[in-house]
Design a protein around this motif. Structure first.
Motif, PDB file in Angstrom:
ATOM      1  N   LEU A 100      39.898 -72.952  -0.031  1.00  0.00           N
ATOM      2  CA  LEU A 100      39.483 -71.807  -0.839  1.00  0.00           C
ATOM      3  C   LEU A 100      40.184 -71.797  -2.192  1.00  0.00           C
ATOM      4  N   THR A 101      41.450 -72.197  -2.210  1.00  0.00           N
ATOM      5  CA  THR A 101      42.183 -72.247  -3.478  1.00  0.00           C
ATOM      6  C   THR A 101      41.596 -73.286  -4.420  1.00  0.00           C
ATOM      7  N   LEU A 102      41.261 -74.472  -3.897  1.00  0.00           N
ATOM      8  CA  LEU A 102      40.693 -75.514  -4.748  1.00  0.00           C
ATOM      9  C   LEU A 102      39.350 -75.085  -5.331  1.00  0.00           C
ATOM     10  N   VAL A 103      38.531 -74.431  -4.527  1.00  0.00           N
ATOM     11  CA  VAL A 103      37.222 -73.998  -5.022  1.00  0.00           C
ATOM     12  C   VAL A 103      37.384 -72.957  -6.123  1.00  0.00           C
ATOM     13  N   ILE A 104      38.183 -71.913  -5.856  1.00  0.00           N
ATOM     14  CA  ILE A 104      38.337 -70.831  -6.834  1.00  0.00           C
ATOM     15  C   ILE A 104      39.092 -71.307  -8.065  1.00  0.00           C
ATOM     16  N   ALA A 105      40.175 -72.090  -7.868  1.00  0.00           N
ATOM     17  CA  ALA A 105      40.989 -72.522  -9.005  1.00  0.00           C
ATOM     18  C   ALA A 105      40.205 -73.457  -9.922  1.00  0.00           C
ATOM     19  N   SER A 106      39.431 -74.379  -9.346  1.00  0.00           N
ATOM     20  CA  SER A 106      38.678 -75.306 -10.193  1.00  0.00           C
ATOM     21  C   SER A 106      37.560 -74.593 -10.946  1.00  0.00           C
ATOM     22  N   LEU A 107      36.818 -73.716 -10.279  1.00  0.00           N
ATOM     23  CA  LEU A 107      35.744 -72.997 -10.953  1.00  0.00           C
ATOM     24  C   LEU A 107      36.288 -72.047 -12.017  1.00  0.00           C
ATOM     25  N   ALA A 108      37.297 -71.259 -11.657  1.00  0.00           N
ATOM     26  CA  ALA A 108      37.859 -70.304 -12.611  1.00  0.00           C
ATOM     27  C   ALA A 108      38.566 -71.018 -13.757  1.00  0.00           C
ATOM     28  N   GLY A 109      39.299 -72.086 -13.450  1.00  0.00           N
ATOM     29  CA  GLY A 109      39.990 -72.822 -14.502  1.00  0.00           C
ATOM     30  C   GLY A 109      39.023 -73.446 -15.485  1.00  0.00           C
ATOM     31  N   TYR A 110      37.911 -73.992 -14.989  1.00  0.00           N
ATOM     32  CA  TYR A 110      36.928 -74.593 -15.888  1.00  0.00           C
ATOM     33  C   TYR A 110      36.237 -73.525 -16.735  1.00  0.00           C
ATOM     34  N   ALA A 111      35.946 -72.380 -16.130  1.00  0.00           N
ATOM     35  CA  ALA A 111      35.308 -71.301 -16.890  1.00  0.00           C
ATOM     36  C   ALA A 111      36.214 -70.804 -18.007  1.00  0.00           C
ATOM     37  N   LEU A 112      37.508 -70.626 -17.719  1.00  0.00           N
ATOM     38  CA  LEU A 112      38.429 -70.155 -18.746  1.00  0.00           C
ATOM     39  C   LEU A 112      38.667 -71.215 -19.823  1.00  0.00           C
ATOM     40  N   ALA A 113      38.564 -72.489 -19.478  1.00  0.00           N
ATOM     41  CA  ALA A 113      38.836 -73.546 -20.449  1.00  0.00           C
ATOM     42  C   ALA A 113      37.632 -73.880 -21.313  1.00  0.00           C
ATOM     43  N   ARG A 114      36.403 -73.750 -20.786  1.00  0.00           N
ATOM     44  CA  ARG A 114      35.225 -74.230 -21.496  1.00  0.00           C
ATOM     45  C   ARG A 114      34.229 -73.126 -21.879  1.00  0.00           C
ATOM     46  N   LEU A 115      34.065 -72.155 -21.045  1.00  0.00           N
ATOM     47  CA  LEU A 115      33.039 -71.150 -21.306  1.00  0.00           C
ATOM     48  C   LEU A 115      33.602 -70.044 -22.181  1.00  0.00           C
ATOM     49  N   LYS A 116      32.921 -69.763 -23.285  1.00  0.00           N
ATOM     50  CA  LYS A 116      33.333 -68.694 -24.187  1.00  0.00           C
ATOM     51  C   LYS A 116      32.407 -67.503 -23.969  1.00  0.00           C
ATOM     52  N   PHE A 117      32.945 -66.471 -23.373  1.00  0.00           N
ATOM     53  CA  PHE A 117      32.162 -65.274 -23.100  1.00  0.00           C
ATOM     54  C   PHE A 117      32.998 -64.053 -23.434  1.00  0.00           C
TER      55      PHE A 117
END
Length: 466
Positions: A273-290
């Motif tokens: 669960l940590t890998l799923v949430i950390a990878s998705l959230a980390g990528y969103a914060l690093a790449r997605l500008k919202f």
């Protein structure tokens, strides 16, 4: 006449060291750094080794602390194997079985002017431990075995007394025979065969196949917890006890295996669960500008500063309303995202954007870019997160203690160690069993770190986080 202006000071040129001297200086700095790391590693490994040695002892708290004792003495291993073979036909784990005849010899010494008398030998009706172990005891060696003196022989020896003077001492060796009584030939196999020897204080025990477990009454009473241990039974007696004696009183089933299985399930679930949430959230914060991305990142940072004890009441009530208490899911979902998200964010920010842009030009969607390009190159960061998540879940004590309280089989190994301390530590003072249980609990994490520690400092991960 014009005043002369002072000449500007020219800084002295830095003297360039010869290539050989520079190389020697670099080697010296590297050597000091290596020695510093070696000293730290030696202290850590030494502490680990000392804990393992103490977990083998009958009394880990003895003073002075001895490094050399029967569990580390090859001669005692051979003697224990012989006694176990005679007792139950098992040289490894020993015991006392129907038809057994065991020879156990002891040698006493006394000054020449004293008389060595035969010690009074008995097989006591002794419970093997305290707490749960005492309640689980069903069969006693005293009910099935008898002991009798078979032979004795006298000799003399030269030794120094307490003042350092050389004197002649007399010695006497007594050979006792422990027999499984003929009227109980259909009895059970017994794991331990205790023995008590009572002798005057004027004579001293100088030799026996295995050392006594304790000395009482100023040396008059010598006690052995088991004179038929077998080689492995002698060395790993505390580990065998922690497996057999941490049991459910109703069913008699060992609890240690259940505790380890529960902890493994919780650690694995939190890892995934940590890998799923950390990878998705980390990528969103690093790449997605919202809108609100910076506020969300600040909230994530702020949540890391709040201790778990501050929010555990609200979390407990939520999990209670969801009927998740006393289940592994309550511990898995309660703590899955914190520094792991930030670690993945830092890695994704260092990942080249050009590769992602090229994939988008070829027609890949954002999710395809994430799954097929970014994640395969993020294996070092994912592995580090996996190790940290597994270690944190395995060593977690607070949340399992609050959220899982019953039945005994549902506890984790860390909370189970607390029950061991309550049952065997404290007044009972059976710290050998408690220390063996604690050492078992840290072995999986140590193995995991040894196998994957090189990935923590891998070059690829270092480049990704710079």
């Amino acid at each position: 006449m014009m005043a002369s202006t002072p000449a500007a000071k020219v800084p002295p040129l830095r003297r360039r060291l010869p290539a050989g001297a520079l190389r020697r200086r670099q080697l010296a700095a590297s050597a000091w750094l290596y020695l510093a790391f070696l000293a730290v590693a030696t202290i850590m490994v030494g502490t680990f080794a000392l804990a393992f040695i103490a977990s083998l002892k009958v009394d880990p708290l003895e003073r002075p602390f001895r490094i050399y004792f029967d569990q580390l003495n090859p001669a005692a291993w051979i003697a224990a194997a012989r006694l176990g073979q005679e007792g139950a036909g098992d040289a490894l784990w020993g015991g006392l079985a129907p038809g057994a005849k065991v020879d156990f010899s002891v040698t006493y010494a006394a000054p020449a002017v004293a008389t060595i008398v035969e010690p009074r030998a008995e097989i006591p009706r002794r419970r093997p431990g305290s707490g749960i172990a005492a309640a689980l005891m069903r069969h006693y060696a005293a009910d099935y075995a008898s002991i009798a003196l078979r032979s004795s022989s006298a000799a003399t020896m030269q030794a120094r007394d307490e003042r350092g003077f050389r004197q002649t001492w007399q010695t006497r060796t007594f050979v006792y025979e422990v027999t499984y009584r003929t009227d109980r030939q259909n009895g059970p196999r017994i794991e331990r065969t205790p023995l008590n020897l009572t002798a005057p204080t004027s004579q001293t025990l100088i030799d026996s196949p295995i050392s006594p477990s304790r000395s009482e009454r100023r040396g008059r009473l010598l006690s052995w917890d088991n004179i038929t241990p077998g080689a492995l039974g002698l060395i790993f007696n505390n580990y065998r006890r922690v497996i057999n004696e941490t049991a459910n009183l109703q069913t008699g089933k060992s609890l240690l295996g259940s505790w380890l299985g529960n902890t493994l399930a919780i650690a694995t679930g939190r890892l995934v669960l940590t890998l799923v949430i950390a990878s998705l959230a980390g990528y969103a914060l690093a790449r997605l500008k919202f809108r609100g991305s910076r506020l969300l990142f600040a909230a994530a940072l702020f949540s890391m500063t709040i201790p778990a004890q501050v929010t555990f009441v609200s979390n407990y009530l939520i999990l209670r309303d969801l009927s998740l208490l006393n289940t592994p899911w309550s511990v898995i979902v309660v703590f899955v995202a914190s520094a792991n998200v930030l670690l993945m964010k830092q890695f994704f920010e260092g990942f080249p954007r050009e590769i992602e842009e090229a994939a988008v030009v070829d027609g890949a969607s954002r999710f395809q870019v994430f799954c097929k390009i970014v994640l395969p190159n993020a294996k070092p960061a994912l592995l580090v997160n996996a190790i940290l998540a597994f270690q944190g879940a395995w060593n977690d004590f607070f949340w399992p203690l609050v959220l899982i309280t019953s039945p005994p089989e549902a506890l984790t190994v860390q909370v189970g160690l607390l029950s061991l301390r309550r049952s065997f530590g404290g007044v009972q003072g059976d710290w050998g069993l408690v220390l063996a249980g604690a050492f078992i609990s840290i072995v999986p994490v140590v193995i995991l770190f040894v196998l994957f520690q090189r990935h923590i400092v891998s070059t690829q991960f270092a480049k990704g986080t710079t």
